[in-house]
Design a protein around this motif. Structure first.
Motif, PDB file in Angstrom:
ATOM      1  N   LYS A 118      -6.528   1.074  -1.176  1.00  0.00           N
ATOM      2  CA  LYS A 118      -7.201  -0.266  -1.086  1.00  0.00           C
ATOM      3  C   LYS A 118      -6.375  -1.153  -1.643  1.00  0.00           C
ATOM      4  N   VAL A 119      -6.372  -2.193  -0.776  1.00  0.00           N
ATOM      5  CA  VAL A 119      -5.559  -3.551  -1.031  1.00  0.00           C
ATOM      6  C   VAL A 119      -6.640  -4.512  -1.343  1.00  0.00           C
ATOM      7  N   THR A 120      -6.770  -5.188  -2.527  1.00  0.00           N
ATOM      8  CA  THR A 120      -7.632  -6.258  -2.904  1.00  0.00           C
ATOM      9  C   THR A 120      -6.886  -7.398  -3.186  1.00  0.00           C
ATOM     10  N   ALA A 131       0.757  -1.017   0.069  1.00  0.00           N
ATOM     11  CA  ALA A 131      -0.168  -0.234  -0.200  1.00  0.00           C
ATOM     12  C   ALA A 131       0.819   1.199  -0.082  1.00  0.00           C
ATOM     13  N   ASP A 132       1.842   1.064   0.717  1.00  0.00           N
ATOM     14  CA  ASP A 132       2.854   2.578   0.791  1.00  0.00           C
ATOM     15  C   ASP A 132       3.528   2.609  -0.466  1.00  0.00           C
ATOM     16  N   LEU A 133       3.805   1.543  -1.343  1.00  0.00           N
ATOM     17  CA  LEU A 133       4.558   1.691  -2.418  1.00  0.00           C
ATOM     18  C   LEU A 133       3.604   2.494  -3.456  1.00  0.00           C
ATOM     19  N   ALA A 134       2.323   2.048  -3.382  1.00  0.00           N
ATOM     20  CA  ALA A 134       1.420   2.612  -4.234  1.00  0.00           C
ATOM     21  C   ALA A 134       0.971   4.344  -3.884  1.00  0.00           C
ATOM     22  N   PHE A 135       1.218   4.504  -2.552  1.00  0.00           N
ATOM     23  CA  PHE A 135       1.079   5.840  -1.990  1.00  0.00           C
ATOM     24  C   PHE A 135       2.277   6.747  -2.634  1.00  0.00           C
ATOM     25  N   ALA A 136       3.398   6.144  -2.503  1.00  0.00           N
ATOM     26  CA  ALA A 136       4.797   6.742  -2.979  1.00  0.00           C
ATOM     27  C   ALA A 136       4.427   7.132  -4.756  1.00  0.00           C
ATOM     28  N   LEU A 175     -11.639  -6.908  -0.404  1.00  0.00           N
ATOM     29  CA  LEU A 175     -10.872  -5.853   0.045  1.00  0.00           C
ATOM     30  C   LEU A 175     -10.188  -6.467   1.432  1.00  0.00           C
ATOM     31  N   ILE A 176      -8.767  -6.633   1.172  1.00  0.00           N
ATOM     32  CA  ILE A 176      -7.985  -7.156   2.188  1.00  0.00           C
ATOM     33  C   ILE A 176      -7.642  -5.983   3.346  1.00  0.00           C
ATOM     34  N   ALA A 177      -7.338  -4.773   2.966  1.00  0.00           N
ATOM     35  CA  ALA A 177      -6.986  -3.672   3.836  1.00  0.00           C
ATOM     36  C   ALA A 177      -7.320  -2.320   3.223  1.00  0.00           C
ATOM     37  N   ALA A 178      -7.679  -1.440   4.260  1.00  0.00           N
ATOM     38  CA  ALA A 178      -7.972   0.021   3.862  1.00  0.00           C
ATOM     39  C   ALA A 178      -6.960   0.921   4.502  1.00  0.00           C
ATOM     40  N   MET A 179      -6.301   1.757   3.827  1.00  0.00           N
ATOM     41  CA  MET A 179      -5.391   2.723   4.470  1.00  0.00           C
ATOM     42  C   MET A 179      -5.665   4.194   3.992  1.00  0.00           C
ATOM     43  N   THR A 180      -5.472   5.157   4.634  1.00  0.00           N
ATOM     44  CA  THR A 180      -5.451   6.271   4.408  1.00  0.00           C
ATOM     45  C   THR A 180      -3.997   6.994   4.506  1.00  0.00           C
TER      46      THR A 180
END
Length: 137
Positions: A108-110, A55-60, A116-121
């Protein structure tokens, strides 16, 4: 070099676990990983840190798509379902607020079934430093 290539090459930790950015557009990024044996925790499911890193990589990807060095400063992640061995995970990040200093994103991680596996802000900080690249992809 593209932003996608730069982040895939230079984020050595994400690369070491097999996480890879596969798409970047302005305000959107996607990263993917297939759960392998080395990703499993003591309970036999995917370690939360692996999911967070994806998720953090997508955020980057989203944070840096504007050409300014942007680093995460606050993230909240909720794990909703366990990821299993061989699951193909996809993290999709969308920029909700393109603030000049503090951009805010939803990630969102699916799994391969779209569950849906995880949700992050994520809240990031834009540094006073250019992050040059030729194009996004």
């Amino acid at each position: 070099m593209t932003l996608l290539d730069t982040l895939n090459k230079n984020d050595r930790f994400a690369a070491s676990i097999g996480a890879q950015l596969t798409e970047i557009r302005e305000g959107y990024a996607k990263a993917e990983l297939t759960v392998a044996e080395q990703h499993l925790n003591g309970a036999g499911v995917c370690q939360g840190g692996v999911i967070y890193t994806l998720a953090d990589l997508a955020f980057a990807g989203v944070g840096n798509c504007h050409g300014i060095l942007t680093l995460g400063i606050s993230n909240t992640i909720t794990f909703l379902k366990s990821a299993q061995l061989s699951d193909h995970l996809t993290a999709e990040c969308t920029e909700l607020l393109d603030h000049h200093k503090l951009p805010y994103c939803d990630i969102k991680v699916t799994n391969q079934q779209g569950e849906l596996i995880a949700a992050m802000t994520g809240l990031a900080y834009r540094m006073k430093k250019d992050f040059p690249f030729e194009q996004l992809m």
